[in-house]
Design an enzyme around this catalytic site. Structure first.
Site, PDB file in Angstrom:
ATOM      1  N   ASN A  14      15.791  28.497  23.866  1.00 18.26           N
ATOM      2  CA  ASN A  14      15.660  29.630  23.764  1.00 18.26           C
ATOM      3  C   ASN A  14      15.047  31.088  22.653  1.00 18.26           C
ATOM      4  O   ASN A  14      14.518  30.322  21.329  1.00 18.26           O
ATOM      5  CB  ASN A  14      16.859  29.853  22.316  1.00 18.26           C
ATOM      6  CG  ASN A  14      18.000  30.810  21.672  1.00 18.26           C
ATOM      7  OD1 ASN A  14      17.305  32.112  22.171  1.00 18.26           O
ATOM      8  ND2 ASN A  14      18.883  31.022  20.988  1.00 18.26           N
ATOM      9  N   TRP A  15      14.154  32.084  22.829  1.00 17.85           N
ATOM     10  CA  TRP A  15      13.699  32.567  22.797  1.00 17.85           C
ATOM     11  C   TRP A  15      13.629  33.409  20.780  1.00 17.85           C
ATOM     12  O   TRP A  15      13.006  33.918  19.797  1.00 17.85           O
ATOM     13  CB  TRP A  15      12.247  33.708  23.222  1.00 17.85           C
ATOM     14  CG  TRP A  15      11.852  32.725  24.502  1.00 17.85           C
ATOM     15  CD1 TRP A  15      11.751  31.756  25.036  1.00 17.85           C
ATOM     16  CD2 TRP A  15      10.977  33.431  25.334  1.00 17.85           C
ATOM     17  NE1 TRP A  15      10.313  31.600  25.475  1.00 17.85           N
ATOM     18  CE2 TRP A  15      10.055  32.127  25.965  1.00 17.85           C
ATOM     19  CE3 TRP A  15      10.258  35.015  25.424  1.00 17.85           C
ATOM     20  CZ2 TRP A  15       9.002  33.577  26.938  1.00 17.85           C
ATOM     21  CZ3 TRP A  15       9.155  35.225  26.322  1.00 17.85           C
ATOM     22  CH2 TRP A  15       8.956  34.135  26.890  1.00 17.85           C
ATOM     23  N   LYS A  16      14.883  33.605  21.144  1.00 17.69           N
ATOM     24  CA  LYS A  16      15.744  34.518  19.763  1.00 17.69           C
ATOM     25  C   LYS A  16      15.121  35.962  20.003  1.00 17.69           C
ATOM     26  O   LYS A  16      14.237  36.544  21.211  1.00 17.69           O
ATOM     27  CB  LYS A  16      15.683  33.473  18.574  1.00 17.69           C
ATOM     28  CG  LYS A  16      15.957  31.966  18.929  1.00 17.69           C
ATOM     29  CD  LYS A  16      16.492  31.579  17.616  1.00 17.69           C
ATOM     30  CE  LYS A  16      17.519  29.995  17.568  1.00 17.69           C
ATOM     31  NZ  LYS A  16      17.696  29.080  16.610  1.00 17.69           N
ATOM     32  N   HIS A  99      25.932  31.710  20.714  1.00 17.89           N
ATOM     33  CA  HIS A  99      24.676  31.326  19.901  1.00 17.89           C
ATOM     34  C   HIS A  99      25.554  30.933  18.723  1.00 17.89           C
ATOM     35  O   HIS A  99      26.410  32.027  18.016  1.00 17.89           O
ATOM     36  CB  HIS A  99      23.663  31.487  20.598  1.00 17.89           C
ATOM     37  CG  HIS A  99      22.703  30.486  19.483  1.00 17.89           C
ATOM     38  ND1 HIS A  99      23.328  30.841  18.100  1.00 17.89           N
ATOM     39  CD2 HIS A  99      22.159  30.181  19.721  1.00 17.89           C
ATOM     40  CE1 HIS A  99      21.054  30.019  17.856  1.00 17.89           C
ATOM     41  NE2 HIS A  99      20.986  29.840  19.382  1.00 17.89           N
ATOM     42  N   GLU A 101      24.582  31.645  16.140  1.00 12.41           N
ATOM     43  CA  GLU A 101      23.479  33.040  15.420  1.00 12.41           C
ATOM     44  C   GLU A 101      24.318  34.376  15.527  1.00 12.41           C
ATOM     45  O   GLU A 101      24.834  35.439  14.392  1.00 12.41           O
ATOM     46  CB  GLU A 101      22.121  33.143  15.313  1.00 12.41           C
ATOM     47  CG  GLU A 101      21.439  32.282  15.073  1.00 12.41           C
ATOM     48  CD  GLU A 101      20.138  31.467  15.900  1.00 12.41           C
ATOM     49  OE1 GLU A 101      19.642  32.455  16.274  1.00 12.41           O
ATOM     50  OE2 GLU A 101      19.518  30.902  14.778  1.00 12.41           O
ATOM     51  N   GLU A 170      25.473  22.529  18.931  1.00 11.54           N
ATOM     52  CA  GLU A 170      24.139  22.952  17.790  1.00 11.54           C
ATOM     53  C   GLU A 170      24.989  22.807  16.633  1.00 11.54           C
ATOM     54  O   GLU A 170      25.034  24.147  16.776  1.00 11.54           O
ATOM     55  CB  GLU A 170      23.426  24.823  18.082  1.00 11.54           C
ATOM     56  CG  GLU A 170      22.417  24.358  20.092  1.00 11.54           C
ATOM     57  CD  GLU A 170      21.456  25.970  19.719  1.00 11.54           C
ATOM     58  OE1 GLU A 170      20.704  25.239  20.458  1.00 11.54           O
ATOM     59  OE2 GLU A 170      22.173  26.557  19.839  1.00 11.54           O
ATOM     60  N   GLY A 176      17.094  25.374  13.310  1.00  8.95           N
ATOM     61  CA  GLY A 176      15.174  26.177  12.191  1.00  8.95           C
ATOM     62  C   GLY A 176      15.237  25.691  11.352  1.00  8.95           C
ATOM     63  O   GLY A 176      14.692  25.951  10.544  1.00  8.95           O
ATOM     64  N   SER A 212      16.355  22.587  16.597  1.00  7.86           N
ATOM     65  CA  SER A 212      14.918  21.118  15.936  1.00  7.86           C
ATOM     66  C   SER A 212      14.813  20.066  16.696  1.00  7.86           C
ATOM     67  O   SER A 212      14.163  19.527  16.106  1.00  7.86           O
ATOM     68  CB  SER A 212      15.276  21.166  14.223  1.00  7.86           C
ATOM     69  OG  SER A 212      15.692  21.850  13.622  1.00  7.86           O
ATOM     70  N   GLY A 233      14.635  25.740  20.275  1.00  6.56           N
ATOM     71  CA  GLY A 233      14.696  27.254  19.502  1.00  6.56           C
ATOM     72  C   GLY A 233      13.298  26.850  19.503  1.00  6.56           C
ATOM     73  O   GLY A 233      12.304  27.765  20.211  1.00  6.56           O
ATOM     74  N   GLY A 234      12.667  27.396  18.323  1.00  9.07           N
ATOM     75  CA  GLY A 234      11.158  27.283  17.820  1.00  9.07           C
ATOM     76  C   GLY A 234      10.488  26.837  18.481  1.00  9.07           C
ATOM     77  O   GLY A 234       9.071  26.674  18.784  1.00  9.07           O
TER      78      GLY A 234
HETATM   79  P1  13P Z   1      16.001  25.294  16.754  1.00  7.05           P
HETATM   80  O1  13P Z   1      15.220  24.422  17.326  1.00  7.05           O
HETATM   81  O2  13P Z   1      14.724  26.445  16.253  1.00  7.05           O
HETATM   82  O3  13P Z   1      16.231  24.896  15.526  1.00  7.05           O
HETATM   83  O4  13P Z   1      16.999  26.583  17.286  1.00  7.05           O
HETATM   84  C1  13P Z   1      18.065  25.963  18.123  1.00  7.05           C
HETATM   85  C2  13P Z   1      18.538  26.518  18.834  1.00  7.05           C
HETATM   86  O5  13P Z   1      19.579  27.765  17.984  1.00  7.05           O
HETATM   87  C3  13P Z   1      18.247  26.401  19.756  1.00  7.05           C
HETATM   88  O6  13P Z   1      19.628  27.538  20.585  1.00  7.05           O
END
Ligand code: 13P
Length: 248
Positions: A14-16, A99, A101, A170, A176, A212, A233-234
């Site tokens: 997930n590049w966000k 998600h 967020e 999640e 994050g 993470s 994510g990251g």
């Molecule tokens: P991180 O891997 O950056 O913690 O993000 C997880 C996430 O929200 C994937 O959708």
């Protein structure tokens, strides 16, 4: 690689709201080049404007792509929304729904998330429905109750619909933050989700863990019975790290 009950492993990025045309091009080239070496199915969920770029870079490879959100509506006066049919035109396989967020920053309710999942299915996409508790929920001992509440309208869509989805657990406090749930903490929730899926007759649905995830912690998470892969994510922005997770 498959889990104990033969569910195929899936690793989604997930590049966000990250990336630009030049950085994406480099990342996509590396993903495409490594495609044959990965042990499991890989996909990425990119910002809407980069779907065409992902499609052109990844068509013909086994790496799939998708979006980070989808409208619950088919079409109409919904300024700023993107429909499932539009995503399908750009070759999307996946659409994230709910998600944290989006739940937290955009007020998406459990019912709205279920409607998005349903719209994604209707367009021929695989919704990846995300659930997870906040730190306050966990500390109050409400984790499983929150997950159950979030899943309720999704499970109410029925076994046939749910069988065509992917779920992702999640925990909000692990996103994050560098603070991953321990494999046992994650398994406890995944086990509860699996029990609910089994009761519905949809035990084969893949349930991913997110929060993470890195190459260094992924194998202990993947060793858990009910963890079928990861939503990353990251670490999905760094080709080498992402591919190392997929190679476990
Ligand atoms: P991180 O891997 O950056 O913690 O993000 C997880 C996430 O929200 C994937 O959708």
């Amino acid at each position: 690689m498959t889990s104990v009950e033969n569910r195929a492993r899936l690793v989604l990025g997930n590049w966000k709201m990250h990336g630009n045309l030049a950085e994406n091009a480099a990342l996509l080239t590396e993903l495409r080049a490594a495609d044959a070496a990965s042990h499991c199915e890989i996909g990425i969920c990119v910002p809407f404007p980069y779907l065409a770029q992902a499609a052109s870079a990844l068509t013909g490879s086994s790496v799939s792509w998708g979006a980070q959100d989808v409208s619950a509506h088919e079409k109409g006066a919904y300024t700023g929304e993107v429909s499932g049919a539009m995503l399908k035109e750009f070759g999307c396989r996946w659409a994230l729904a709910g998600h944290s967020e989006r739940r937290v920053l955009h007020g998406e309710t459990d019912e709205a998330v279920a409607a998005k999942a349903q719209a994604a299915l209707a367009a021929g996409l695989t919704p990846v429905v995300c659930v997870g508790e906040s730190l306050a929920d966990r500390e109050a001992g409400n984790t499983l109750a929150v997950i159950e509440r979030q899943l309720k309208p999704v499970l109410a869509l029925g076994a046939d619909a749910v069988s065509r989805m992917v779920l992702a657990y999640e925990p909000v406090w692990a996103i994050g933050t560098g603070r991953t749930a321990s494999p046992e903490q994650a398994q406890e929730v995944h086990g509860a989700i699996r029990a609910a899926l089994r009761a519905l007759g949809a035990a084969q649905v893949q349930v991913l863990y997110g929060g993470s995830v890195k190459a260094a912690n992924a194998s202990s998470l993947f060793a858990m019975t009910d963890i079928d892969g990861a939503l990353v994510g990251g670490a999905s922005l760094v080709a080498d790290e992402f591919l190392r997770i997929a190679a476990i």
